[in-house]
Design an enzyme around this catalytic site. Structure first.
Site, PDB file in Angstrom:
ATOM      1  N   GLY A  48     -26.100 -29.515  -6.053  1.00  0.00           N
ATOM      2  CA  GLY A  48     -25.674 -30.098  -4.780  1.00  0.00           C
ATOM      3  C   GLY A  48     -25.243 -28.999  -3.824  1.00  0.00           C
ATOM      4  O   GLY A  48     -25.084 -27.843  -4.218  1.00  0.00           O
ATOM      5  N   CYS A  85     -24.031 -23.319  -8.929  1.00  0.00           N
ATOM      6  CA  CYS A  85     -24.853 -22.354  -8.179  1.00  0.00           C
ATOM      7  C   CYS A  85     -24.013 -21.150  -7.750  1.00  0.00           C
ATOM      8  O   CYS A  85     -24.465 -20.006  -7.849  1.00  0.00           O
ATOM      9  CB  CYS A  85     -25.495 -23.024  -6.966  1.00  0.00           C
ATOM     10  SG  CYS A  85     -26.813 -24.171  -7.436  1.00  0.00           S
ATOM     11  N   GLN A 108     -22.510 -28.142  -2.437  1.00  0.00           N
ATOM     12  CA  GLN A 108     -21.284 -27.415  -2.796  1.00  0.00           C
ATOM     13  C   GLN A 108     -21.241 -27.124  -4.302  1.00  0.00           C
ATOM     14  O   GLN A 108     -20.160 -27.084  -4.905  1.00  0.00           O
ATOM     15  CB  GLN A 108     -20.046 -28.214  -2.360  1.00  0.00           C
ATOM     16  CG  GLN A 108     -19.695 -28.054  -0.888  1.00  0.00           C
ATOM     17  CD  GLN A 108     -19.245 -26.626  -0.542  1.00  0.00           C
ATOM     18  OE1 GLN A 108     -18.813 -25.858  -1.393  1.00  0.00           O
ATOM     19  NE2 GLN A 108     -19.362 -26.269   0.721  1.00  0.00           N
ATOM     20  N   SER A 109     -22.384 -26.916  -4.896  1.00  0.00           N
ATOM     21  CA  SER A 109     -22.459 -26.712  -6.343  1.00  0.00           C
ATOM     22  C   SER A 109     -21.600 -25.532  -6.829  1.00  0.00           C
ATOM     23  O   SER A 109     -21.783 -24.393  -6.392  1.00  0.00           O
ATOM     24  CB  SER A 109     -23.921 -26.458  -6.732  1.00  0.00           C
ATOM     25  OG  SER A 109     -23.997 -25.972  -8.058  1.00  0.00           O
ATOM     26  N   ASN A 110     -20.676 -25.825  -7.733  1.00  0.00           N
ATOM     27  CA  ASN A 110     -19.908 -24.760  -8.387  1.00  0.00           C
ATOM     28  C   ASN A 110     -20.803 -23.956  -9.313  1.00  0.00           C
ATOM     29  O   ASN A 110     -20.626 -22.752  -9.491  1.00  0.00           O
ATOM     30  CB  ASN A 110     -18.765 -25.362  -9.211  1.00  0.00           C
ATOM     31  CG  ASN A 110     -17.785 -26.133  -8.355  1.00  0.00           C
ATOM     32  OD1 ASN A 110     -17.222 -25.586  -7.414  1.00  0.00           O
ATOM     33  ND2 ASN A 110     -17.595 -27.413  -8.668  1.00  0.00           N
TER      34      ASN A 110
END
Ligand SMILES: *Cc1c(COP(=O)(O)O)cnc(C)c1O
Length: 334
Positions: free
Chosen positions: A70, A76, A72-74
């Site tokens: 997503g 990534c 705001q992917s943590n």
């Protein structure tokens, strides 16, 4: 168990902290496993998985990693930071409503950019074909003479599962050193890898012998979806490593019913418990995962105080940077 090669990236073991005020508030012995403290830029649960995934990438001669999530992917962000730590490049496919007008450069996105990740904005429709899309980017990078390594959403596969198999070992030792009492280890489930790792680890290290069981609260999709994913990861893990026999989704309880308004969408009651915990303990949850799971935990305990046994260990899986983009939603509560 024979733990495969890993690259030390996470600050482990993480602290396991007793919270007397929250224990009194919830009427249960409440402990928190601070996996939000696995690092700073690398904080949260994903870096435990990345220790094994990036060792595997290195063994395959990779110099570039590709993953997705997503906006705001943590995961990534942690992948981009870990790749840069190791001198590798990174490409992250980030899902957003309208790829032609990407979201503001804040929270995890800001950190992705600072780490030098190549960001590819993709729509929700494109995300459904993420495997094919990541393969296309891998082919493009190979054509440029790079050696890419693809990491699935959340780092959730058999290799990444080792991160929480070894965390289960940590918890096993820590809980065994406490007075014996029925204990539940509870955490947020988003792509299933943490749950699969803890399911495997709880069987491999015999949580039953210390009266401990594992439960998760899903923050998206539903129970059936995660039973499938956890079973699949456990199966792949057994095939690849010959370990974890007897472990599947049945090893953990999946508590459905707290997705609320949907993935990465909060409702005021969830933000209120996040705010309460911050004021009571100076521990800050994130709105997408740990906040939702903690809200679910409080609701379950309100319904049945005996629900989780006498002691609860809540795994704080991190995500702090995802809080800043929703500051406007929180402001009215402050
Ligand atoms: C990814 C994530 C989770 C969920 O973990 P999965 O292994 O994807 O199920 C929980 N909390 C935070 C903060 C996360 O970033």
């Amino acid at each position: 168990m024979t733990v495969p090669e890993r690259i030390a990236l996470a600050r482990t073991p993480t602290p396991l902290v007793h919270l007397p005020r929250t224990s009194a508030h919830l009427d249960v012995e409440f402990w928190i496993k601070r996996d939000d403290m696995t690092g700073l830029e690398l904080s949260g649960n994903k870096v435990r998985k990345l220790e094994f995934l990036l060792a595997d990438a290195g063994a395959e001669g990779a110099d570039h990693v590709i993953t997705c999530g997503g906006e705001q992917s943590n995961h990534c962000r942690a992948t981009a930071m870990a790749a840069t730590t190791l001198g590798m490049g990174s490409t992250v496919l980030l899902r957003t409503l309208d790829p032609s007008s990407p979201p503001a450069t804040t929270g995890n996105i800001l950190l992705d950019r600072l780490a030098g990740a190549e960001i590819v904005w993709i729509s929700h429709d494109q995300y459904r074909n993420r495997h094919a899309l990541m393969a296309e980017h891998a082919a493009r990078l190979s054509g440029q003479g790079r050696t890419p390594y693809v990491i699935p959403e959340g780092g959730s596969n058999a290799v990444g599962a080792w991160g929480y198999v070894t965390c289960a070992g940590e918890l096993r030792r820590e809980i065994a050193a406490m007075p014996p009492m029925p204990t539940t280890v509870i955490h947020a489930c988003g792509s299933g890898g943490t749950s699969a790792g803890l399911a495997l680890g709880s069987v491999m290290t015999d949580f039953a012998a210390i009266q401990t069981r594992v439960a998760c609260i899903n923050v998206c999709d539903d129970r059936d979806y995660f039973v499938d994913i956890i079973d699949r990861i456990c199966g792949e893990f057994r095939d690849r490593y010959g370990e974890g026999g007897g472990a599947d989704a049945g090893a953990i309880e999946i508590i459905d019913g707290y997705v609320g308004r949907g993935y990465a969408r909060s409702q005021p009651a969830e933000l209120e418990v996040l705010h309460d915990l911050a004021r009571r303990e100076a521990i800050v949850l994130d709105p997408v995962y740990s906040g939702k799971a903690f809200y679910g935990l409080t609701r379950e305990l309100a319904r049945d105080p005996e629900r989780f046994g006498k002691r609860v260990v809540f795994v704080h899986t991190g995500g702090l940077f995802g809080l800043f983009p929703v500051a406007d939603e929180l402001a009215p509560l402050l």
